[in-house]
Design an enzyme around this catalytic site. Structure first.
Site, short mmCIF file in Angstrom:
data_model
loop_
_atom_site.label_atom_id
_atom_site.label_comp_id
_atom_site.label_asym_id
_atom_site.label_seq_id
_atom_site.Cartn_x
_atom_site.Cartn_y
_atom_site.Cartn_z
N GLU A 151 88.31 70.75 -15.51
CA GLU A 151 86.92 70.40 -15.21
C GLU A 151 86.46 69.10 -15.90
OE1 GLU A 151 87.13 74.88 -14.53
OE2 GLU A 151 88.03 73.39 -15.84
N GLU A 203 89.74 80.96 -13.91
CA GLU A 203 88.64 81.80 -14.39
C GLU A 203 88.58 83.15 -13.64
OE1 GLU A 203 85.24 78.85 -16.09
OE2 GLU A 203 85.87 78.45 -14.02
N1 T1G Z 1 87.95 71.49 -3.89
C1 T1G Z 1 87.97 70.94 -2.66
N2 T1G Z 1 89.05 70.27 -2.12
C2 T1G Z 1 90.14 70.18 -2.90
C3 T1G Z 1 90.19 70.73 -4.20
C4 T1G Z 1 89.04 71.41 -4.70
N3 T1G Z 1 89.00 71.97 -5.91
N4 T1G Z 1 91.42 70.47 -4.72
C5 T1G Z 1 92.09 69.78 -3.76
N5 T1G Z 1 91.34 69.60 -2.68
C6 T1G Z 1 91.74 68.94 -1.43
C7 T1G Z 1 92.10 67.46 -1.64
O1 T1G Z 1 90.96 66.65 -1.58
C8 T1G Z 1 93.05 67.21 -0.48
O2 T1G Z 1 92.27 67.02 0.67
C9 T1G Z 1 93.78 68.54 -0.34
O3 T1G Z 1 92.95 69.52 -0.99
C10 T1G Z 1 95.11 68.54 -1.02
O4 T1G Z 1 94.95 68.09 -2.34
C11 T1G Z 1 83.58 76.70 -11.95
C12 T1G Z 1 83.57 73.98 -11.67
C13 T1G Z 1 95.42 71.42 -6.62
C14 T1G Z 1 96.88 70.09 -8.04
O5 T1G Z 1 89.90 70.03 -10.45
O6 T1G Z 1 94.18 68.82 -8.96
O7 T1G Z 1 86.73 74.92 -10.74
O8 T1G Z 1 92.84 64.66 1.15
O9 T1G Z 1 96.24 65.94 -2.07
O10 T1G Z 1 98.74 66.64 -4.73
O11 T1G Z 1 84.87 76.09 -13.71
O12 T1G Z 1 94.47 68.85 -5.54
O13 T1G Z 1 94.03 66.50 2.30
O14 T1G Z 1 91.60 66.07 2.80
O15 T1G Z 1 95.47 66.73 -4.35
O16 T1G Z 1 99.36 68.96 -3.95
C15 T1G Z 1 88.72 72.45 -10.77
C16 T1G Z 1 91.63 69.69 -8.22
C17 T1G Z 1 87.54 72.33 -9.87
C18 T1G Z 1 91.71 70.83 -9.13
C19 T1G Z 1 97.03 69.91 -5.54
N6 T1G Z 1 89.93 72.19 -10.01
N7 T1G Z 1 92.79 69.59 -7.35
O17 T1G Z 1 97.52 68.62 -5.61
O18 T1G Z 1 97.29 67.95 -3.14
S1 T1G Z 1 86.06 72.49 -10.80
C20 T1G Z 1 90.43 70.97 -9.92
C21 T1G Z 1 93.98 69.13 -7.81
C22 T1G Z 1 85.96 74.14 -11.16
C23 T1G Z 1 84.81 75.97 -12.34
C24 T1G Z 1 84.82 74.52 -12.03
C25 T1G Z 1 95.06 68.96 -6.79
C26 T1G Z 1 96.07 70.14 -6.78
P1 T1G Z 1 92.71 66.01 1.76
P2 T1G Z 1 95.98 67.06 -3.03
P3 T1G Z 1 98.33 68.01 -4.35
#
Ligand code: T1G
Length: 697
Positions: A129, A109
């Protein structure tokens, strides 16, 4: 240092180009300090007119992977992302975004509100999301339709899928695709914008092409596929508003987003997201895993061939061992069919299939496993056979080889005791179909070495599975709990419900399939054998739950594989087996039961309370490290509805007090089956939740 004081955004002026770099490891989530950093940078550059173009990029392994999920449910800290992006969009100095790694959710975004987007090869973009119970909440539902059309917006935001860079370019969501390090590409992109090679424009000034047909189709699809979920419907509503003024559309999106933020589904799905990462936090995590490149699989049946397929798909070489040539050929044929299925589903290419099959060797002698790094035994679920095999493996396998059993129930310590190297023995419990199901229960024996446990978790990661650590008991985490609550389904039928009513009630609750349909799919003979195996040790006080199922099996009806079980399967049609209704009546009469009616709510309450009770005991006994481990087992191995977060996350929505009250009420009917776990009684007294226990409380 307060969160908001962290410096995670820096600006560097190079000629007429302002490079704004986000650096918030591990995934550059849009934490408050990142939002403020971007806001300040854009404002300062505009105020100082210190550059003619702003290029936003990120350090580390990925561009912004979304909003900071850990901030959800906490008091909001300004600036809210939508406000920041509206401001950025109005920037007089054009903003170009350079994306690498995974630009997801709020990260994408940010780019959509910029005035041009440059991707770096290997980039994947997405709006995931809905996977966490939300919808794009910072303009995604308004800006994607403007740049790429309503169908693309619906596809991306309802599937949550990651889109590769080339496809994104074709969609119009990227203006260019480059190769190189983010900062270098950022500099080049800045210059290209100054030279007019990259056109910059405001997304909010682009009109969306109406497409009511696509919206209508999406509404129907969501109602059919996600009947229980709130956010997909709200997402469609917001996208539908993108044909109007963006300010109105953004308002509708915001309202929908805030409503979804408050749903238990959001909490359940985010619990699942972090839970799947938390289970990797094991006592043995500091141990060094052993190298695993060559794997031996013993048994070419459904499980063995599935395990071999999973290993081949992750690039391991596999030696499949069977007792006889014909059985070996059947195993290899099943593996080939599994890989062929992968080609058909577009998961792998024909070349990849052939390369994988080239890594497969067959043998009818265990001696062929003398040099492998790991052996996974997947033969008949009988202790004597397993003991015999492990005795032989102890003699033929090299020093340091890991000896694993895919047993679903049996005692790993007893198997390990067959060898001179119990420290190298572990349980690796796969779920059928093993090349598809995500869960891998890693069963740790009392003598299993830490590096062998760590190797199990490294293997899970390599197989793209979710490893969950389990202690040794009959059925480990999942099957032990299943063994208990599945009795409730049988008692409900004996006491008056029909198998179909029980299945329908639990499917409405969110299970993909009710217990009787699952039994028919897996094969009723498996449960029958387990009941026979346990007959000798069954307590006399226990009300026997298997009477109806035994009678069905005695007729040779094992479910789908025999064309009938609880249901009749006839050329794609499925309906309740009328013979079963007769059997149920006879068994009720035999047991002197006067049938009564159950509401769907009662069925769900009893079924879930039984599941939660045994799950609580599994945590109490230390078989599962934490309540969240039980949740992840059921989410990734037993079809538990993901939006409910797992049995113990769901338990917290009921509360320990109410659960104790229910069990004590049900115990009036059957005090042997319904017993309050001590841990639950204490939680009711102290007001503690399972999530408190997850947090170490
Ligand atoms: N927020 C906080 N922590 C996050 C995070 C996030 N969005 N994404 C990952 N982490 C942490 C995760 O818990 C882990 O922590 C570490 O990063 C590595 O992640 C307004 C509301 C990016 C593809 O849904 O899909 O934006 O365990 O082990 O396999 O519209 O993480 O090491 O302590 O998964 O390489 C939308 C979620 C949010 C993406 C990487 N975004 N993340 O995968 O590593 S909502 C998501 C992923 C939003 C807006 C809305 C995956 C990754 P720890 P990992 P990975």
């Amino acid at each position: 240092m307060q969160d908001q004081d962290i410096i995670s955004v820096t600006t560097e002026i190079v000629g007429d180009i302002a490079l704004v770099c986000v650096d918030n490891p591990p995934v550059n989530a849009l934490s408050v300090h990142v939002r403020r950093g971007i806001q300040d940078a854009v404002a300062e550059i505009n105020a100082a007119q210190s550059a003619k173009v702003i290029v936003l990029y990120a350090a580390g392994r990925t561009f912004i992977a979304g909003a900071d999920i850990t901030e959800f449910g906490k008091p909001p800290m300004p600036p809210a992302l939508p406000d920041l992006l509206n401001e950025m969009e109005q920037s007089k100095i054009p903003v170009v975004c350079v994306l690498h790694g995974t630009a997801l959710g709020g990260g994408l975004e940010v780019a959509l509100a910029s005035h041009a987007r440059v991707g770096i090869k290997g980039l994947r973009i997405g709006l995931p999301e809905v996977l966490i119970g939300l919808l794009p909440g910072a303009g995604g539902t308004q800006r994607v339709p403007r740049l790429a059309g309503i169908p693309v917006a619906l596809d991306m935001s309802l599937s949550g899928r990651q889109v590769a860079a080339k496809e994104a370019l074709g969609m119009g969501l990227l203006d260019a695709l480059e190769d190189g390090e983010p900062r270098d590409v950022a500099l080049r992109a800045g210059q290209d914008a100054l030279d007019g090679k990259i056109k910059t424009r405001r997304t909010d000034l682009i009109d969306t092409t109406p497409d009511d047909a696509a919206l209508e189709e999406a509404r129907k699809m969501v109602a059919r596929k996600f009947p229980n979920l709130v956010s997909p419907q709200r997402c469609i509503e917001a996208i539908a508003a993108s044909t109007g003024p963006i300010s109105e559309g953004l308002k509708i999106e915001r309202k929908a987003f805030m409503d979804c933020l408050d749903t238990p589904q959001r909490a359940g799905l985010i619990h699942a997201f972090f839970g799947e990462r938390a289970v990797a936090n094991i006592p043995e995590k500091k141990a060094t895993p052993r190298d695993i490149n060559a794997v031996g699989v013993i048994g070419g049946g459904t499980m063995g061939s599935g395990i071999a397929t999973s290993a081949l798909m992750s690039g391991l070489s596999v030696t499949l061992v069977e007792v006889k040539e014909d059985a070996l050929e059947r195993g290899i044929a099943t593996i080939t069919k599994n890989l062929e299925g992968g080609v058909k589903r577009g998961k792998l290419s024909a070349d990849q299939r052939d390369q994988m099959l080239a890594q497969l060797t067959g043998a009818t002698d265990l001696a062929a496993l003398s040099d492998v790094d790991l052996v996974i035994e997947a033969v008949f679920e009988q202790m004597e056979i397993k003991k015999e095999i492990f005795t032989k493996l102890d003699a033929v396998c090299k020093k340091g080889a890991i000896l694993a059993s895919n047993t679903s129930y049996l005692d790993i310590n007893e198997i390990a005791a067959q060898t001179s190297r119990p420290e190298d023995v572990i349980g690796l419990h796969f779920f059928s179909p093993a090349h598809i199901m995500k869960l891998l229960e890693i069963v740790v024996g009392e003598k299993t070495a830490p590096e062998v446990v760590a190797s199990g978790f490294a293997l899970a990661k390599r197989l793209k599975k979710i490893g969950v650590r389990a202690g040794v008991c009959d059925g480990f985490i999942g099957n032990r709990i299943l063994g208990h609550y599945s009795k409730t389904a049988s008692y409900l039928v004996l006491d008056g419900a029909t198998p179909q009513q029980v299945d329908d009630a639990l499917e409405a609750f969110g299970f993909a399939m009710g217990p009787h349909k699952v039994g028919d799919l897996a094969g009723l003979d498996i449960g029958w054998m387990t009941r026979k195996r346990k007959a000798a040790t069954r307590s006399a006080e226990e009300r026997y739950a298997g009477a109806v199922a035994d009678r069905i099996c005695e007729n040779g009806w094992y479910g789908r594989k025999t064309g009938r079980g609880y249901y009749v399967y006839d050329e794609g049609d499925m309906h309740p087996n009328p013979e079963v209704a007769k059997i149920i009546d006879e068994e009720r009469a035999e047991a002197g039961v006067t049938p009564r009616s159950f509401t769907d709510e009662e069925i769900v309450d009893r079924y879930m309370t039984a599941m939660i009770s045994e799950a609580a005991r599994v945590v109490e006994d230390g078989i599962a490290l934490r309540p969240v481990d039980v949740d992840v087992v059921f989410l990734s191995g037993y079809g538990f509805p993901r939006f409910r977060g797992g049995p113990l996350h769901y338990a917290d929505t009921i509360g320990a007090k109410e659960l104790v009250r229910r069990i004590e009420t049900y115990a009036k009917e059957d005090a042997h089956y319904w017993q309050v776990p001590e841990i639950l009684r204490k939680m009711a007294e102290t007001g503690k939740s399972f999530d408190d226990i997850n947090k170490g409380g």
